[in-house]
Design a protein around this motif. Structure first.
Motif, PDB file in Angstrom:
ATOM      1  N   ARG A 145       0.716  -1.567   9.656  1.00  0.00           N
ATOM      2  CA  ARG A 145       2.082  -1.520   9.109  1.00  0.00           C
ATOM      3  C   ARG A 145       2.096  -1.435   7.581  1.00  0.00           C
ATOM      4  N   GLU A 146       1.172  -2.161   6.939  1.00  0.00           N
ATOM      5  CA  GLU A 146       1.171  -2.234   5.477  1.00  0.00           C
ATOM      6  C   GLU A 146       0.394  -1.110   4.798  1.00  0.00           C
ATOM      7  N   GLU A 147      -0.678  -0.624   5.421  1.00  0.00           N
ATOM      8  CA  GLU A 147      -1.558   0.318   4.745  1.00  0.00           C
ATOM      9  C   GLU A 147      -1.625   1.705   5.384  1.00  0.00           C
TER      10      GLU A 147
END
Length: 160
Positions: A145-147
């Motif tokens: 989700r973040e990267e």
């Protein structure tokens, strides 16, 4: 009988495009879609689970053969993944594959490597979408989700 053509005032034709420098034009194919298993946007009608990319590509070709609406016909490939900042950390967090267990493609490595794999899957027409199943639970899900998803956001904007 003779025909004559009267010249019409000509003006240059100017085409305006709003394509980003790295955008890819895809005609007759859905744009790349990526989701995590269990997310609301991971509900694809056709999900392929194959142990290697060649078999997944063949399966997609068979499924898409004769389809009259290729833009709206999405074939998703499920990938099991464990990602970490360092490949060794990812290997340590993923459980080993047991004999006869490899039902789907598996990726263990860095977020950048997963992004490259997903782009290659789409470019080689192995699948139109990818569903990522984390091997190590919430650690990989959070990193995806973040990267991973932010790096793929530009790939999702396709021009048909």
């Amino acid at each position: 009988m003779t025909a004559s053509v009267t010249p019409v005032a000509t003006r240059p034709v100017v085409a305006h495009t709003a394509i980003a420098p790295q955008a890819t034009i895809s005609i007759g194919r859905p744009g790349l879609q990526v989701a995590l298993t269990g997310d609301a946007d991971a509900a694809f009608p056709i999900v392929v689970r194959q142990s290697n990319l060649r078999d997944a590509q063949r399966k997609r070709w068979v499924l898409r053969a004769g389809n009259h609406d290729p833009v709206n016909f999405v074939v998703a490939l499920e990938i099991e993944a464990a990602i970490a900042p360092h490949p060794a950390s990812a290997r340590a967090s993923a459980r080993p594959v047991e004999a006869g267990e490899a039902e789907t493609v598996r990726y263990v490595g860095t977020p950048e490597g997963l992004v490259t794999l997903i782009k290659d899957i789409y470019a080689a027409e192995v699948a139109d979408a990818v569903i990522i199943t984390p091997l190590d639970g919430s650690a990989t899900a959070a990193r995806v989700r973040e990267e991973v998803l932010p790096l793929l956001r530009d790939q999702r904007r396709r021009v048909a």
